[in-house]
Design an enzyme around this catalytic site. Structure first.
Site, PDB file in Angstrom:
ATOM      1  N   GLY A  91       0.815  -1.358   0.043  1.00 48.20           N
ATOM      2  CA  GLY A  91      -0.149   0.107  -0.023  1.00 48.20           C
ATOM      3  C   GLY A  91       0.772   1.368  -0.077  1.00 48.20           C
ATOM      4  N   HIS A  98       8.506   6.298   5.182  1.00 54.58           N
ATOM      5  CA  HIS A  98       7.945   7.040   6.353  1.00 54.58           C
ATOM      6  C   HIS A  98       7.266   5.819   7.261  1.00 54.58           C
ATOM      7  CE1 HIS A  98       5.399   6.897   2.759  1.00 54.58           C
ATOM      8  NE2 HIS A  98       4.360   6.346   3.695  1.00 54.58           N
TER       9      HIS A  98
HETATM   10  P1  5GP Z   1       1.820   5.386   2.240  1.00 55.21           P
HETATM   11  O1  5GP Z   1       0.595   4.939   1.513  1.00 55.21           O
HETATM   12  O2  5GP Z   1       2.692   5.693   1.062  1.00 55.21           O
HETATM   13  O3  5GP Z   1       2.423   4.473   3.145  1.00 55.21           O
HETATM   14  O4  5GP Z   1       1.291   6.491   2.909  1.00 55.21           O
HETATM   15  C1  5GP Z   1       1.611   7.966   2.241  1.00 55.21           C
HETATM   16  C2  5GP Z   1       0.688   8.820   3.350  1.00 55.21           C
HETATM   17  O5  5GP Z   1       1.183  10.318   3.024  1.00 55.21           O
HETATM   18  C3  5GP Z   1      -0.588   8.912   3.336  1.00 55.21           C
HETATM   19  O6  5GP Z   1      -1.180   8.579   4.453  1.00 55.21           O
HETATM   20  C4  5GP Z   1      -1.039  10.138   2.713  1.00 55.21           C
HETATM   21  O7  5GP Z   1      -2.055  10.728   3.214  1.00 55.21           O
HETATM   22  C5  5GP Z   1       0.219  11.052   3.256  1.00 55.21           C
HETATM   23  N1  5GP Z   1       0.297  12.319   2.269  1.00 55.21           N
HETATM   24  C6  5GP Z   1       0.143  12.169   0.993  1.00 55.21           C
HETATM   25  N2  5GP Z   1       0.475  13.485   0.345  1.00 55.21           N
HETATM   26  C7  5GP Z   1       0.698  14.310   1.725  1.00 55.21           C
HETATM   27  C8  5GP Z   1       0.977  15.818   1.838  1.00 55.21           C
HETATM   28  O8  5GP Z   1       1.191  16.535   0.817  1.00 55.21           O
HETATM   29  N3  5GP Z   1       1.049  16.067   3.275  1.00 55.21           N
HETATM   30  C9  5GP Z   1       1.103  15.272   4.264  1.00 55.21           C
HETATM   31  N4  5GP Z   1       1.094  15.697   5.321  1.00 55.21           N
HETATM   32  N5  5GP Z   1       0.914  14.207   3.934  1.00 55.21           N
HETATM   33  C10 5GP Z   1       0.554  13.485   2.671  1.00 55.21           C
END
Ligand code: 5GP
Ligand code: ZN
Length: 112
Positions: A91, A98
């Site tokens: 996902g 992160h």
């Molecule tokens: P992943 O699915 O890659 O583990 O999680 C990416 C996370 O980054 C998601 O929970 C999403 O809401 C967050 N995210 C995406 N774009 C931004 C942004 O521009 N600012 C912040 N603060 N979070 C973001």
């Protein structure tokens, strides 16, 4: 310079609600929270996925800082969940590692 969203957040080219910053890592609120508390802890170094991560000290710092912030925000006693997604089945959407920290409600297990 790469076109990474989280590198831009680190460089303040994109605004974020920062909770913590030092020379190695930053923590900031997730823009689309999946729980009452949802923040991310990331290294300043661009590492695309956990498959590419070699620095155990840096990875440990992400976890210990997430725990420290959770204590500071007072949800350590009820609990919280730390997650790092990897590649498409995991996902992962943003390809800069992160650590998610989710808290403030009973979280489902197993996750979907
Ligand atoms: P992943 O699915 O890659 O583990 O999680 C990416 C996370 O980054 C998601 O929970 C999403 O809401 C967050 N995210 C995406 N774009 C931004 C942004 O521009 N600012 C912040 N603060 N979070 C973001
Ligand atoms: Zn990056």
């Amino acid at each position: 310079m790469n076109n990474c969203l989280f590198c831009k957040i680190i460089d303040n080219q994109i605004p974020s609600e920062k909770l913590y910053e030092d020379e190695d890592i930053i923590a900031f609120k997730d823009i689309d929270p999946q729980a009452p508390h949802h923040f991310l802890v990331i290294p300043k170094q661009h590492i695309a996925t956990i498959n590419d991560a070699k620095d155990a000290t840096l990875l440990g710092k992400l976890i210990t800082k997430a725990a420290e912030l959770s204590k500071k925000m007072g949800f350590d006693k009820n609990g919280y969940r730390l997650i790092m997604n990897c590649n498409s089945d995991g996902g992962q959407v943003v390809y800069h590692i992160h650590l998610h920290c989710l808290a403030g409600r009973k979280l489902n297990w197993p996750p979907g």
